[in-house]
Design a protein around this motif. Structure first.
Motif, PDB file in Angstrom:
ATOM      1  N   SER A 168       0.853  -1.192   0.000  1.00  0.00           N
ATOM      2  CA  SER A 168       0.000   0.000   0.000  1.00  0.00           C
ATOM      3  C   SER A 168       0.886   1.237   0.000  1.00  0.00           C
ATOM      4  O   SER A 168       2.084   1.166   0.281  1.00  0.00           O
ATOM      5  CB  SER A 168      -0.912   0.021   1.239  1.00  0.00           C
ATOM      6  N   ARG A 169       0.284   2.370  -0.290  1.00  0.00           N
ATOM      7  CA  ARG A 169       1.045   3.620  -0.214  1.00  0.00           C
ATOM      8  C   ARG A 169       1.455   3.903   1.220  1.00  0.00           C
ATOM      9  O   ARG A 169       2.536   4.450   1.474  1.00  0.00           O
ATOM     10  CB  ARG A 169       0.205   4.775  -0.767  1.00  0.00           C
ATOM     11  N   ALA A 170       0.591   3.518   2.173  1.00  0.00           N
ATOM     12  CA  ALA A 170       0.901   3.749   3.582  1.00  0.00           C
ATOM     13  C   ALA A 170       2.167   3.010   3.995  1.00  0.00           C
ATOM     14  O   ALA A 170       3.033   3.564   4.681  1.00  0.00           O
ATOM     15  CB  ALA A 170      -0.278   3.313   4.451  1.00  0.00           C
ATOM     16  N   SER A 171       2.293   1.753   3.593  1.00  0.00           N
ATOM     17  CA  SER A 171       3.489   0.993   3.974  1.00  0.00           C
ATOM     18  C   SER A 171       4.722   1.496   3.230  1.00  0.00           C
ATOM     19  O   SER A 171       5.825   1.528   3.780  1.00  0.00           O
ATOM     20  CB  SER A 171       3.275  -0.503   3.726  1.00  0.00           C
ATOM     21  N   ILE A 187       1.986  -2.655  -4.953  1.00  0.00           N
ATOM     22  CA  ILE A 187       1.197  -3.733  -5.556  1.00  0.00           C
ATOM     23  C   ILE A 187       0.411  -4.412  -4.438  1.00  0.00           C
ATOM     24  O   ILE A 187       1.012  -4.925  -3.494  1.00  0.00           O
ATOM     25  CB  ILE A 187       2.096  -4.780  -6.247  1.00  0.00           C
ATOM     26  N   PRO A 188      -0.897  -4.439  -4.503  1.00  0.00           N
ATOM     27  CA  PRO A 188      -1.656  -5.141  -3.463  1.00  0.00           C
ATOM     28  C   PRO A 188      -1.334  -6.629  -3.491  1.00  0.00           C
ATOM     29  O   PRO A 188      -1.020  -7.196  -4.544  1.00  0.00           O
ATOM     30  CB  PRO A 188      -3.118  -4.878  -3.847  1.00  0.00           C
ATOM     31  N   PRO A 298      -1.378  -2.522   7.057  1.00  0.00           N
ATOM     32  CA  PRO A 298      -0.624  -2.093   5.877  1.00  0.00           C
ATOM     33  C   PRO A 298      -1.445  -2.201   4.597  1.00  0.00           C
ATOM     34  O   PRO A 298      -1.354  -1.345   3.731  1.00  0.00           O
ATOM     35  CB  PRO A 298       0.566  -3.063   5.858  1.00  0.00           C
ATOM     36  N   LEU A 299      -2.240  -3.263   4.476  1.00  0.00           N
ATOM     37  CA  LEU A 299      -3.112  -3.425   3.319  1.00  0.00           C
ATOM     38  C   LEU A 299      -4.525  -3.761   3.774  1.00  0.00           C
ATOM     39  O   LEU A 299      -5.442  -2.985   3.599  1.00  0.00           O
ATOM     40  CB  LEU A 299      -2.582  -4.532   2.391  1.00  0.00           C
ATOM     41  N   GLY A 300      -4.694  -4.942   4.349  1.00  0.00           N
ATOM     42  CA  GLY A 300      -6.021  -5.426   4.698  1.00  0.00           C
ATOM     43  C   GLY A 300      -6.573  -6.264   3.556  1.00  0.00           C
ATOM     44  O   GLY A 300      -7.470  -5.815   2.841  1.00  0.00           O
TER      45      GLY A 300
END
Length: 389
Positions: A168-171, A187-188, A298-300
């Motif tokens: 994710s962009r957050a991670s 990349i998810p 980080p993603l979910g």
């Protein structure tokens, strides 16, 4: 890379610090079930409890080797210094064991599937002069992964990585200042998505099943959801379903949740369904789906699965899930760790069929929900470019 080497399948060794049923492990299994022009192998620690999701899922499709010491997420006894020393010894032993493997010495590129694996993959890469890719599935901060792991990642691993994949962009933002490579992609993770047609959705009324699909773990928020459910749905009608089994030593937490359900007076409407191999069927059985982790995800992956299934979805307003869900458009977003806010969101969906229908349609129409094959193609591209550095 020579012309002869470029024409052969890319030799990729994936390393994970665990073979238990976790999100990162299932993501790697799904990745290795896609069709890519590579020759993959998986390296794992020894299995002592009989649980090996890779062998169970992949069989003989991909070579799997077990080497080095066993890594566990359970807390060790003794002081922090002793625990850190134990961890350091395990990481060094894992890195040396990895470097001795023929598959690793012959590899074009190594891929670390988890944070802990990244540390000893970096060591093995240094010993064998093999480029490596780090898959960032965590927020690289002391609050999320601990101070020692954060320092190791920032000072030793990330500056040496030939490529980085962030889920994710957050991670990504937590590691970007420490990177030297330009091979960086968001990349998810492969999440087994089969997006439904928004026009074909059927939203039942009334709501009978509200649920969370996640391993049983305190930080995944099962207790928060249980308390919110008891507040939002105090009367008979809807039930609460927890899909997922306890992993990484959290069997006692499952017992605690069952006891809490009794104390809240909702035990007869709470189901602990355990691990389900068929995640699609589990999600399909729910009328409302929830993500309520106690720290930023980080993603979910479960959120992507909820959206692809066209489910009315509630997520915590931080981390990766907040990048996918826009409040009121394809789901509801509640204040993180706030049981009252979560209860309010649940109540809103239970009482409003029109809202559930609108959010279900918006969920199914969420842009950029990729199939595992599409995700695999993007990950292969990163591995290929990293091997050429």
């Amino acid at each position: 890379m020579t012309a002869e080497r470029a024409s052969a399948p890319l030799r990729v060794v994936f390393a994970d610090h665990s073979s238990e049923r976790g999100g990162a492990e299932f993501a790697l299994v799904r990745l290795l079930q896609t069709d890519q022009p590579w020759s993959p192998a998986v390296v794992l620690p020894p299995v002592t409890d009989g649980t090996d999701v890779f062998t169970e899922s992949l069989g003989s499709r991909v070579p799997i080797e077990h080497v080095g010491p066993r890594h566990v997420a359970r807390r060790q006894g003794g002081s922090r210094a002793v625990a850190a020393a134990r961890l350091a010894l395990k990481i060094v032993a894992s890195g040396v064991s990895l470097a001795r493997l023929r598959a690793v010495r012959d590899a074009d590129v190594l891929v670390a599937n988890t944070t802990r694996a990244a540390v000893y993959v970096a060591l093995a890469g240094a010993l064998t002069r093999t480029p490596f890719v780090v898959h960032i599935r965590d927020l690289m901060t002391p609050d999320a992964i601990g101070g020692t792991a954060t320092r190791l990642m920032r000072r030793f691993v990330l500056p040496r990585a030939a490529g980085v994949i962030a889920n994710s962009r957050a991670s990504l933002e937590t590691v970007r200042p420490y990177l030297r490579t330009e091979v960086v992609e968001v990349i998810p993770s492969p999440s087994g998505l089969h997006p439904v047609d928004p026009a074909a959705l059927s939203v039942p009324d009334p709501v009978t099943r509200i649920g969370l699909v996640a391993r049983i773990d305190p930080w995944k928020g099962q207790e928060l959801l249980l308390r919110a459910f008891a507040t939002a749905c105090p009367d008979a009608g809807a039930s609460l379903v927890f899909f997922g089994g306890p992993s990484f030593g959290h069997e006692d937490f499952l017992s605690d949740l069952a006891a809490l359900a009794v104390s809240l007076g909702v035990a007869d409407r709470v189901e602990f369904a355990g691990h389900r191999a068929d995640v699609d069927a589990a999600i399909a059985s729910l009328d409302i789906c929830v993500q309520c982790s106690l720290r930023p995800e980080p993603l979910g992956q479960n959120v992507l699965q909820y959206l692809a299934a066209g489910k009315p979805t509630i997520v915590s307003g931080e981390g990766g899930p907040s990048e996918w869900v826009t409040d009121g458009e394809n789901g509801l977003v509640f204040t993180p760790r706030d049981a009252d806010a979560l209860a309010s969101a649940i109540r809103s969906l239970v009482e409003d069929l029109a809202l559930r229908r609108r959010l279900a349609s918006g969920a199914a129409a969420t842009p950029s929900l990729l199939s595992d094959q599409q995700v695999g193609e993007r990950i292969f591209s990163v591995a290929e470019r990293s091997a050429s550095t």
